[in-house]
Design an enzyme around this catalytic site. Structure first.
Site, PDB file in Angstrom:
ATOM      1  N   SER A 150       0.847  -1.197   0.000  1.00  0.00           N
ATOM      2  CA  SER A 150       0.000   0.000   0.000  1.00  0.00           C
ATOM      3  C   SER A 150       0.886   1.253   0.000  1.00  0.00           C
ATOM      4  O   SER A 150       1.679   1.424  -0.927  1.00  0.00           O
ATOM      5  CB  SER A 150      -0.950  -0.048   1.195  1.00  0.00           C
ATOM      6  N   ASP A 226     -10.049  -5.579  -3.135  1.00  0.00           N
ATOM      7  CA  ASP A 226      -9.398  -4.544  -2.316  1.00  0.00           C
ATOM      8  C   ASP A 226     -10.293  -3.307  -2.257  1.00  0.00           C
ATOM      9  O   ASP A 226     -10.656  -2.734  -3.289  1.00  0.00           O
ATOM     10  CB  ASP A 226      -8.052  -4.209  -2.957  1.00  0.00           C
ATOM     11  N   HIS A 259      -7.340  -5.999   0.996  1.00  0.00           N
ATOM     12  CA  HIS A 259      -6.146  -5.191   1.272  1.00  0.00           C
ATOM     13  C   HIS A 259      -5.399  -5.658   2.527  1.00  0.00           C
ATOM     14  O   HIS A 259      -4.437  -5.020   2.948  1.00  0.00           O
ATOM     15  CB  HIS A 259      -6.581  -3.734   1.444  1.00  0.00           C
TER      16      HIS A 259
END
Lengths: 282, 282
Positions: A150, A226, A259
């Site tokens: 990320s 995600d 995620h």
């Protein structure tokens, strides 16, 4: 100064997992990081793989949740996971919002007030931390690679592309690939770097890949479930940018994955193998 | 009632990790558990391996920290991790101390006031939870095994020895083996079961192994750097008790390992393999 303080140590997969603090000259505060030394580290210097974590994480999350130690021990790779920002610096507002300041350093060298006194994460990651690691652990300084998740995937991509001689390989889980064009990045860059967007380009993977590229294939895994996919991560922008300049890219959409660290744990073996190949270990 | 509520779900190693709640008839409160279904679960019923956690843990810790999903997916085993106690029952004092009440059910059926109304963890684990699991997930009800850590290692040992027909195999990480003779166990048993120590014997692995034994070899890993080794865990008592009755025991002292999940993660593959063999999967 390269003195480090051991905070805690655990035996793990016949190696050693340690949590450390040190005083950073660049960030002008105490910084923390974790290091996993596989069992081979007692015999010889080893390659080092840096993992950059995402928003709100600390230096421990990857070591707790990713299941990476098994693979690091298998290949004989030291893994280093730094914290995601300076902390307790007294910078006004550093603890007010989760996506700026503490836990959200975004791996840039801040140039704007009040952040620039401490928030020097880019240089900390590519210069100061490797110096500390190489002087305290049995590393091969010419065998370094980097990956992240990320915000940390963004960090890994920009660190690698701007320093291809330092990093043998790069990979990312669900990275922010164009911070100039997503809400998280725009907020962070405008506060850390100011409003002149020309200065943002050196910290944007989509810009960088077209400007400088990278010497080897970039591995990226991205879950299709995600929750940040379409408004923050914008992977198609990076796929298109790589295509424009013929940058080798192994981009894998992973159906149904989100995620979380459950996603990371599922594919961490593939990422460590990617770096092990770059290190000549497989 | 076997209705369950899905709290959260994550794709993990091509399978599915879910967190659930349900209303327990035995504990008379909402109870939580996690279930990892490997990818094979979409094709056919699978064996089920129960993991019982230690003091202060919840139903999520093992799934976050142990790295077990990789191995569960490899062998095709469903893993179920229940919570360690009832919660929010209104029992006086349930949240006052970390080693009694919430997070510390000790896998016994309480008989003493004020605990007996809700703290029925033994019957919950061996009767109610498997019924819930078998009616909601693609399990082979005749293929169940159990393992656990610390207080949960104690729980696994007593559940298995008292129900050899239900559990094909048992293993433990750093288990409490004789709660009758350690401070944690004495405190919990005196409060949950009262002061008649005769009633404690059925929940003491050292007593049980001499009374009823177990039909197959018990695997136990114990770190030598475990901070609870000599005053709470007392593994030599179990080694001696097994020797007295010729109970097959694969007891492994693991040099330098502590009581943490880093220790569990290191050896979880061996434990899952132990159970996979009992299930005829290897």
């Amino acid at each position: 100064m390269t003195d480090i303080n051991l905070i805690a140590e655990y035996k793990s997969f016949d190696g050693k997992l340690g949590f450390y603090s040190h005083v950073s000259n660049l960030c002008k505060c105490e910084m923390r990081f974790s290091v996993y030394q596989p069992p081979q580290a007692t015999q010889k210097p080893l390659p080092v793989l840096y993992f950059l974590s995402g928003l709100t994480c600390r230096e421990d999350v990857f070591m707790i949740k990713a299941g990476a130690q098994y693979w690091a021990a298998k290949y004989g790779i030291i893994i280093v996971a730094p914290d995601t920002s300076p902390r307790l610096t007294g910078t006004p507002g550093e603890n007010d919002e989760w996506d700026i300041g503490t836990g959200a350093g975004f791996y840039v060298d801040a140039t704007a007030e009040p952040w620039k006194s401490h928030y020097q994460m880019y240089s900390y990651i590519v210069q100061e931390l490797p110096t500390v690691i190489n002087s305290n652990f049995p590393t091969q300084p010419d065998q370094q690679s980097i990956f992240g998740h990320s915000m940390g995937g963004h960090g890994a991509l920009i660190c690698a592309m701007r320093n291809p001689d330092i990093y043998k390989s790069v990979s990312a889980f669900a990275p922010i690939v164009t911070p100039m064009n997503c809400a998280w990045g725009k907020k962070a860059f405008s506060l850390y770097l100011g409003n002149n967007q020309e200065t943002w380009r050196d910290y944007d993977a989509c810009e960088l890949v077209q400007k400088v590229g990278y010497h080897s294939s970039i591995l990226i895994d991205q879950g299709t479930a995600d929750e940040f996919l379409n408004h923050q991560l914008l992977p198609e922008e990076f796929i298109n940018a790589c295509a424009k300049v013929n940058q080798p890219l192994n981009f894998r959409y992973q159906p149904g994955y989100d995620h979380s660290y459950y996603f990371i744990a599922t594919f961490v073996a593939d990422h460590i193998r990617h770096h092990a190949i770059a290190f000549g270990l497989e």
